[in-house]
Design an enzyme around this catalytic site. Structure first.
Site, PDB file in Angstrom:
ATOM      1  N   LYS A  57      -7.481   5.429  -7.383  1.00 36.47           N
ATOM      2  CA  LYS A  57      -6.219   5.738  -6.708  1.00 36.47           C
ATOM      3  C   LYS A  57      -6.249   7.190  -6.268  1.00 36.47           C
ATOM      4  CE  LYS A  57      -1.191   5.509  -7.045  1.00 36.47           C
ATOM      5  NZ  LYS A  57      -1.102   4.897  -5.711  1.00 36.47           N
ATOM      6  N   GLY A  90       3.529   6.584  -5.555  1.00 32.13           N
ATOM      7  CA  GLY A  90       4.778   6.492  -4.805  1.00 32.13           C
ATOM      8  C   GLY A  90       5.980   6.386  -5.727  1.00 32.13           C
ATOM      9  N   THR A 147       0.838  -1.194   0.000  1.00 31.35           N
ATOM     10  CA  THR A 147       0.000   0.000   0.000  1.00 31.35           C
ATOM     11  C   THR A 147       0.873   1.244   0.000  1.00 31.35           C
ATOM     12  OG1 THR A 147      -1.548  -1.247   1.381  1.00 31.35           O
ATOM     13  CG2 THR A 147      -1.964   1.110   1.125  1.00 31.35           C
ATOM     14  N   THR A 148       0.538   2.198  -0.837  1.00 28.72           N
ATOM     15  CA  THR A 148       1.274   3.468  -0.859  1.00 28.72           C
ATOM     16  C   THR A 148       0.609   4.454   0.104  1.00 28.72           C
ATOM     17  OG1 THR A 148      -0.050   4.275  -2.713  1.00 28.72           O
ATOM     18  CG2 THR A 148       1.986   3.125  -3.248  1.00 28.72           C
ATOM     19  N   HIS A 153      -3.491   7.091 -13.347  1.00 31.37           N
ATOM     20  CA  HIS A 153      -3.893   5.840 -12.693  1.00 31.37           C
ATOM     21  C   HIS A 153      -5.414   5.753 -12.706  1.00 31.37           C
ATOM     22  CE1 HIS A 153      -0.026   4.522 -10.816  1.00 31.37           C
ATOM     23  NE2 HIS A 153       0.268   5.786 -11.020  1.00 31.37           N
ATOM     24  N   SER A 161       7.812  -1.233   0.077  1.00 30.84           N
ATOM     25  CA  SER A 161       8.169  -0.600  -1.189  1.00 30.84           C
ATOM     26  C   SER A 161       6.939   0.062  -1.798  1.00 30.84           C
ATOM     27  CB  SER A 161       8.726  -1.641  -2.169  1.00 30.84           C
ATOM     28  OG  SER A 161       8.991  -1.042  -3.422  1.00 30.84           O
ATOM     29  N   PRO A 162       7.093   1.284  -2.301  1.00 33.41           N
ATOM     30  CA  PRO A 162       5.961   1.925  -2.970  1.00 33.41           C
ATOM     31  C   PRO A 162       5.697   1.334  -4.351  1.00 33.41           C
ATOM     32  CG  PRO A 162       7.899   3.305  -3.178  1.00 33.41           C
ATOM     33  CD  PRO A 162       8.282   2.156  -2.289  1.00 33.41           C
ATOM     34  N   GLN A 163       6.607   0.484  -4.814  1.00 36.35           N
ATOM     35  CA  GLN A 163       6.514  -0.084  -6.158  1.00 36.35           C
ATOM     36  C   GLN A 163       6.934  -1.547  -6.104  1.00 36.35           C
ATOM     37  OE1 GLN A 163       5.843  -1.198  -9.443  1.00 36.35           O
ATOM     38  NE2 GLN A 163       5.719   1.013  -9.691  1.00 36.35           N
TER      39      GLN A 163
END
Length: 343
Positions: A230, A235, A168-169, A226, A190-192
């Protein structure tokens, strides 16, 4: 190829023969005394062949072991959470039949890959999770909830000593890292989660460290598109922008153009209509102070499979670190990439 050239050009053939005269053909019957020598050479060739065969087997990297451990995806009702749950089942992991989500579903259950998952309200997580941890001692949680829940969820996981992968960002990322560090539990944050996008981020980071100020004075424009659900700035975009700032670019996060309108996404960004509900299109455009030089970086993702597969790899990575008793406990996707044992 050479024989075809010679046939087409007889003069070339004559020149080649003059330069490289043919050696006389050896007799079919070897003189007395050479049989043993030939036998030795054959044996030597066989030994070398065997040695090379053994070397290739021994030097070949071992295939990553087949892992199977319980994984709880929080929340399975979201499109990203469901994609991760499906990828986990496909990878042979044991999907825990419980998830937490504020979204109401019929009978409080959903089906993922013919598996029935009971959905509970997030307010019940602190009461229910301890019993799940007892039932599944090797449990790893994957979090794909909402930005507002990031810090509260991580605090609960840490309180229970529950290793997790945070996909989750949003949320307070500095507090998130501090919470995990203070609790001394295993986590991948991690944001990705898309492996190939992470590799691009790693390259950007290396460039920013090796060549700070290389783009001083350049103007940066950022557009990211996105799905409409979202809510926050990507992120990934934040990470790339931070690298450009290290490279000397002055840029405020409020300048990011967030595209969430489906009509704009199709006409302006070029998103295929079938992927309006799940995509990530990013564009970073740099222009020199005098306008004579420009650079453009772009990465477009349709669907969610790239993130789901990367998340499962992160969970597998974390499981192996836990089992090996690794001293380091807080990781990101760069660590997962460096390990190299991805499917």
């Amino acid at each position: 190829m050479l024989s075809a050239t010679i046939a087409a050009h007889p003069a070339a053939a004559t020149a080649l023969r003059r330069r490289y005269p043919l050696r006389p053909r050896q007799p079919l019957c070897a003189p007395i005394g050479t049989a043993a020598k030939r036998q030795w050479m054959a044996t030597a060739r066989l030994s070398v062949t065997n040695a090379l065969a053994n070397l290739s087997v021994e030097s070949a990297p071992a295939a990553p072991p087949k892992l199977s451990f319980p994984i709880l995806v929080n929340s399975c009702t979201g499109k990203m959470g469901k994609a991760v749950a499906e990828a986990a089942v496909s990878a042979g992991l044991q999907l825990v039949p419980v998830s937490f989500s504020a979204m109401e579903v019929p009978d409080g259950k959903i089906e993922v890959c013919d598996r029935e998952i009971c959905i509970h309200d997030p307010s019940e997580s602190e009461k229910i999770l301890p019993s799940i941890v007892k039932e599944y001692p090797d449990l790893i949680v994957v979090d794909y909830t909402v930005p507002d829940a990031v810090n509260a969820n991580s605090e609960l996981y840490c309180k229970l000593g529950l290793p997790f992968v945070m996909g989750t960002t949003g949320g307070n990322r500095q507090l998130l890292h501090k919470t995990v560090h203070d609790a001394n539990i295993y986590a991948v944050i991690s944001p990705q989660m898309g492996k190939q996008v992470v590799a691009f981020l790693a390259a950007m980071e290396i460039m920013s460290e090796q060549f700070p100020g290389a783009f001083s004075g350049y103007k940066l424009e950022v557009m990211e598109s996105h799905q409409a659900t979202k809510l926050d700035i990507s992120g990934t975009a934040k990470a790339v922008i931070s690298f450009f700032q290290k490279l000397g670019v002055s840029f405020d996060m409020n300048e990011v153009k967030q595209v969430r309108d489906p009509e704009e996404q199709v006409t302006l960004v070029g998103v295929p209509e079938e992927h309006l509900g799940g995509h990530a299109f990013h564009m970073y455009h740099l222009t020199s102070p005098d306008g004579t030089v420009s650079f453009e970086f772009q990465h477009n993702v349709c669907g969610r499979s790239i993130y789901a597969e990367g998340t499962v790899d992160a969970a597998m990575f974390l499981y192996t670190k836990i089992k090996s008793g690794a001293s380091k406990k807080l990781y990101d996707m760069i660590d997962v990439l460096r390990e190299g044992n991805m499917r």
